[in-house]
Write a protein that holds these residues in place. Structure first.
Motif, PDB file in Angstrom:
ATOM      1  N   CYS A 230       0.851  -1.194   0.000  1.00 14.55           N
ATOM      2  CA  CYS A 230       0.000   0.000   0.000  1.00 14.55           C
ATOM      3  C   CYS A 230       0.887   1.243   0.000  1.00 14.55           C
ATOM      4  CB  CYS A 230      -0.902  -0.010   1.236  1.00 14.55           C
ATOM      5  SG  CYS A 230      -1.833   1.521   1.472  1.00 14.55           S
ATOM      6  N   GLU A 231       0.555   2.207  -0.826  1.00 14.14           N
ATOM      7  CA  GLU A 231       1.353   3.426  -0.914  1.00 14.14           C
ATOM      8  C   GLU A 231       1.244   4.277   0.339  1.00 14.14           C
ATOM      9  OE1 GLU A 231       0.179   5.510  -4.385  1.00 14.14           O
ATOM     10  OE2 GLU A 231       0.951   3.993  -5.789  1.00 14.14           O
ATOM     11  N   VAL A 232       0.195   4.071   1.123  1.00 15.14           N
ATOM     12  CA  VAL A 232      -0.024   4.888   2.315  1.00 15.14           C
ATOM     13  C   VAL A 232       0.598   4.259   3.558  1.00 15.14           C
ATOM     14  CG1 VAL A 232      -1.763   5.961   3.800  1.00 15.14           C
ATOM     15  CG2 VAL A 232      -2.148   5.808   1.329  1.00 15.14           C
ATOM     16  N   CYS A 233       0.132   3.051   3.911  1.00 18.26           N
ATOM     17  CA  CYS A 233       0.596   2.429   5.149  1.00 18.26           C
ATOM     18  C   CYS A 233       1.760   1.456   4.945  1.00 18.26           C
ATOM     19  CB  CYS A 233      -0.550   1.708   5.853  1.00 18.26           C
ATOM     20  SG  CYS A 233      -1.196   0.283   4.937  1.00 18.26           S
ATOM     21  N   LYS A 234       2.104   1.197   3.684  1.00 21.19           N
ATOM     22  CA  LYS A 234       3.239   0.323   3.325  1.00 21.19           C
ATOM     23  C   LYS A 234       3.042  -1.143   3.708  1.00 21.19           C
ATOM     24  CE  LYS A 234       5.227   4.026   1.860  1.00 21.19           C
ATOM     25  NZ  LYS A 234       5.191   4.323   0.419  1.00 21.19           N
ATOM     26  N   GLU A 235       1.828  -1.512   4.046  1.00 25.32           N
ATOM     27  CA  GLU A 235       1.547  -2.916   4.340  1.00 25.32           C
ATOM     28  C   GLU A 235       1.291  -3.672   3.040  1.00 25.32           C
ATOM     29  OE1 GLU A 235      -0.620  -2.354   8.703  1.00 25.32           O
ATOM     30  OE2 GLU A 235      -1.701  -3.265   7.042  1.00 25.32           O
ATOM     31  N   PRO A 236       1.533  -5.011   3.032  1.00 26.67           N
ATOM     32  CA  PRO A 236       1.280  -5.797   1.810  1.00 26.67           C
ATOM     33  C   PRO A 236      -0.192  -5.758   1.427  1.00 26.67           C
ATOM     34  CG  PRO A 236       2.588  -7.052   3.389  1.00 26.67           C
ATOM     35  CD  PRO A 236       2.093  -5.838   4.113  1.00 26.67           C
ATOM     36  N   ILE A 237      -0.465  -5.627   0.150  1.00 25.30           N
ATOM     37  CA  ILE A 237      -1.848  -5.728  -0.338  1.00 25.30           C
ATOM     38  C   ILE A 237      -2.012  -6.990  -1.194  1.00 25.30           C
ATOM     39  CG2 ILE A 237      -2.377  -3.272  -0.190  1.00 25.30           C
ATOM     40  CD1 ILE A 237      -1.721  -3.010  -3.141  1.00 25.30           C
ATOM     41  N   GLN A 238      -1.026  -7.882  -1.062  1.00 22.96           N
ATOM     42  CA  GLN A 238      -1.077  -9.198  -1.687  1.00 22.96           C
ATOM     43  C   GLN A 238      -0.440 -10.201  -0.738  1.00 22.96           C
ATOM     44  OE1 GLN A 238       1.237  -8.324  -5.249  1.00 22.96           O
ATOM     45  NE2 GLN A 238      -0.622  -8.451  -6.516  1.00 22.96           N
TER      46      GLN A 238
ATOM     47  N   GLY B 138      -1.347 -27.013  -4.994  1.00 22.03           N
ATOM     48  CA  GLY B 138       0.062 -27.235  -5.279  1.00 22.03           C
ATOM     49  C   GLY B 138       0.736 -26.115  -6.054  1.00 22.03           C
ATOM     50  N   THR B 139      -0.010 -25.110  -6.456  1.00 22.03           N
ATOM     51  CA  THR B 139       0.564 -23.986  -7.190  1.00 22.03           C
ATOM     52  C   THR B 139       0.488 -22.728  -6.325  1.00 22.03           C
ATOM     53  OG1 THR B 139      -0.176 -24.921  -9.284  1.00 22.03           O
ATOM     54  CG2 THR B 139       0.429 -22.591  -9.290  1.00 22.03           C
ATOM     55  N   MET B 140       1.612 -22.018  -6.212  1.00 20.11           N
ATOM     56  CA  MET B 140       1.670 -20.806  -5.411  1.00 20.11           C
ATOM     57  C   MET B 140       1.092 -19.635  -6.208  1.00 20.11           C
ATOM     58  SD  MET B 140       2.895 -22.374  -2.925  1.00 20.11           S
ATOM     59  CE  MET B 140       3.046 -21.054  -1.738  1.00 20.11           C
ATOM     60  N   LYS B 141       0.092 -18.992  -5.624  1.00 19.70           N
ATOM     61  CA  LYS B 141      -0.579 -17.882  -6.297  1.00 19.70           C
ATOM     62  C   LYS B 141      -0.606 -16.650  -5.383  1.00 19.70           C
ATOM     63  CE  LYS B 141      -2.137 -20.065 -10.040  1.00 19.70           C
ATOM     64  NZ  LYS B 141      -1.829 -19.638 -11.428  1.00 19.70           N
ATOM     65  N   LYS B 142      -0.586 -15.492  -6.034  1.00 17.41           N
ATOM     66  CA  LYS B 142      -0.751 -14.233  -5.299  1.00 17.41           C
ATOM     67  C   LYS B 142      -2.229 -13.836  -5.302  1.00 17.41           C
ATOM     68  CE  LYS B 142       2.196 -11.696  -7.571  1.00 17.41           C
ATOM     69  NZ  LYS B 142       2.997 -10.512  -7.978  1.00 17.41           N
ATOM     70  N   VAL B 143      -2.715 -13.464  -4.133  1.00 17.35           N
ATOM     71  CA  VAL B 143      -4.093 -12.987  -4.031  1.00 17.35           C
ATOM     72  C   VAL B 143      -4.089 -11.645  -3.297  1.00 17.35           C
ATOM     73  CG1 VAL B 143      -5.092 -15.302  -4.034  1.00 17.35           C
ATOM     74  CG2 VAL B 143      -4.468 -14.233  -1.863  1.00 17.35           C
ATOM     75  N   LYS B 144      -5.123 -10.848  -3.536  1.00 18.90           N
ATOM     76  CA  LYS B 144      -5.210  -9.532  -2.911  1.00 18.90           C
ATOM     77  C   LYS B 144      -5.671  -9.643  -1.455  1.00 18.90           C
ATOM     78  CE  LYS B 144      -6.062  -6.749  -7.040  1.00 18.90           C
ATOM     79  NZ  LYS B 144      -6.970  -5.748  -7.686  1.00 18.90           N
ATOM     80  N   VAL B 145      -5.134  -8.772  -0.615  1.00 17.53           N
ATOM     81  CA  VAL B 145      -5.563  -8.668   0.780  1.00 17.53           C
ATOM     82  C   VAL B 145      -5.783  -7.182   1.092  1.00 17.53           C
ATOM     83  CG1 VAL B 145      -4.402 -10.758   1.561  1.00 17.53           C
ATOM     84  CG2 VAL B 145      -3.169  -8.584   1.582  1.00 17.53           C
ATOM     85  N   ILE B 146      -6.502  -6.922   2.180  1.00 19.67           N
ATOM     86  CA  ILE B 146      -6.801  -5.542   2.550  1.00 19.67           C
ATOM     87  C   ILE B 146      -5.852  -5.085   3.649  1.00 19.67           C
ATOM     88  CG2 ILE B 146      -8.569  -3.994   3.464  1.00 19.67           C
ATOM     89  CD1 ILE B 146     -10.679  -5.824   2.347  1.00 19.67           C
ATOM     90  N   CYS B 147      -5.223  -3.940   3.435  1.00 20.02           N
ATOM     91  CA  CYS B 147      -4.298  -3.393   4.420  1.00 20.02           C
ATOM     92  C   CYS B 147      -5.069  -2.626   5.500  1.00 20.02           C
ATOM     93  CB  CYS B 147      -3.289  -2.466   3.741  1.00 20.02           C
ATOM     94  SG  CYS B 147      -4.058  -1.047   2.942  1.00 20.02           S
ATOM     95  N   SER B 148      -4.341  -2.130   6.504  1.00 14.95           N
ATOM     96  CA  SER B 148      -4.985  -1.455   7.640  1.00 14.95           C
ATOM     97  C   SER B 148      -5.714  -0.191   7.229  1.00 14.95           C
ATOM     98  CB  SER B 148      -3.938  -1.103   8.704  1.00 14.95           C
ATOM     99  OG  SER B 148      -3.354  -2.266   9.223  1.00 14.95           O
ATOM    100  N   CYS B 149      -5.079   0.627   6.385  1.00 16.05           N
ATOM    101  CA  CYS B 149      -5.708   1.902   6.031  1.00 16.05           C
ATOM    102  C   CYS B 149      -6.947   1.682   5.163  1.00 16.05           C
ATOM    103  CB  CYS B 149      -4.711   2.831   5.345  1.00 16.05           C
ATOM    104  SG  CYS B 149      -4.119   2.282   3.740  1.00 16.05           S
ATOM    105  N   ARG B 150      -6.921   0.665   4.307  1.00 20.82           N
ATOM    106  CA  ARG B 150      -8.098   0.371   3.496  1.00 20.82           C
ATOM    107  C   ARG B 150      -9.226  -0.178   4.366  1.00 20.82           C
ATOM    108  NH1 ARG B 150     -11.535   1.789  -0.241  1.00 20.82           N
ATOM    109  NH2 ARG B 150     -12.420   0.057  -1.443  1.00 20.82           N
ATOM    110  N   THR B 151      -8.870  -0.995   5.360  1.00 24.80           N
ATOM    111  CA  THR B 151      -9.864  -1.509   6.303  1.00 24.80           C
ATOM    112  C   THR B 151     -10.530  -0.363   7.044  1.00 24.80           C
ATOM    113  OG1 THR B 151      -8.614  -3.565   6.617  1.00 24.80           O
ATOM    114  CG2 THR B 151     -10.218  -2.989   8.321  1.00 24.80           C
TER     115      THR B 151
END
Length: 270
Positions: free
Chosen positions: A19-27, A34-47
């Motif tokens: 996240c550009e604001v809080c710098k927490e991961p958004i993925q 068996g396959t590693m995938k990236k998924v979106k998550v919600i950071c603190s500021c978006r929450t």
């Protein structure tokens, strides 16, 4: 195979967005069959942002319900023009302005402590304007407010009571509890009788029991309020509302003098 998977994980880890604001991961990386995938998550500021949006929507819904119930409120076009921004600092009482503005700016604390105001003083000196300016400022922030004259409020209760009996009156009082702030204008101008005195106490006591703040404007002195409504109502008002005496000269009288002066000028000084 394991080395290849570790390599893929490192590549995935290096490309995790923040996240550009809080710098927490958004993925984040998860294993899907068996396959590693990236998924979106919600950071603190978006929450926090989503929670604020949800609270605002809830407040707006409460205000809509209040508007439907309180159709005889003061919140018309004239009401909307009475703001802190349009306050005439040359004519208005500076003490009243500062108290009203600070109350509005710190409303959440005022609400949590159940602190209200009692603007009292001579007619026409800006008490209603100050109360309405608070209401407009809070409404701008989507905080549910009811601003109503005591006569309109009692008329609304009587109208509902005539249709639905005690249940209708109780509904009005319960709906008023949806307002974070209730402003009652011109207390004391209603017809004095046992019914009106009793209803005034019920309205004030309902706010008290729900721990919700109240603002009152009145031309009465503290002694007049006590004589009219009795000890119970008087004590409730003083427990909930801090008295603020508006000793400014009548603005209505000043306006009348200005208009009279203009008329004389138009008539050639006659």
């Amino acid at each position: 195979m394991k080395k290849q998977q570790n390599l893929e994980n490192k590549v995935l880890d290096s490309s995790i967005e923040q996240c550009e604001v809080c710098k927490e991961p958004i993925q984040k990386i998860i294993n899907i069959l068996g396959t590693m995938k990236k998924v979106k998550v919600i950071c603190s500021c978006r929450t926090k942002e989503l929670k604020a949006m949800e609270e605002k929507a809830e407040q707006q819904d409460r205000q809509m319900r209040l508007d439907r119930v309180m159709k005889n409120s003061l919140m018309d076009d004239n009401f909307k023009r009475k703001t802190f921004q349009s306050w005439d600092r040359k004519k208005g009482n500076e003490k009243i302005y500062n108290i009203a503005k600070k109350y509005s700016d710190n409303f959440q604390k005022m609400k949590s402590e159940n602190v209200g105001l009692l603007f009292h003083g001579n007619p026409g000196n800006g008490k209603t304007y100050a109360a309405v300016a608070i209401a407009n400022d809070l409404l701008e922030r989507s905080i549910p407010v009811v601003c109503v004259s005591i006569n309109s409020l009692l008329d609304r209760i009587k109208e509902t009571y005539n249709k639905w009996g005690q249940e209708g009156e109780d509904t009005i009082l319960k709906n008023l509890a949806n307002a974070d702030l209730l402003i009652i204008d011109d207390l004391g101008t209603e017809f004095k009788g046992e019914w009106s005195v009793s209803r005034v106490y019920s309205i004030i006591d309902s706010r008290y029991r729900n721990g919700l703040p109240l603002i009152i404007t009145t031309n009465f002195t503290m002694q007049d309020l006590k004589a009219r409504y009795g000890d119970r109502t008087h004590d409730r008002i003083l427990e909930m509302c801090t008295p603020v005496h508006n000793d400014k000269a009548s603005l209505r009288s000043e306006k009348q003098q200005e208009k009279s002066k203009l008329l004389r000028e138009l008539l050639g000084g006659n």
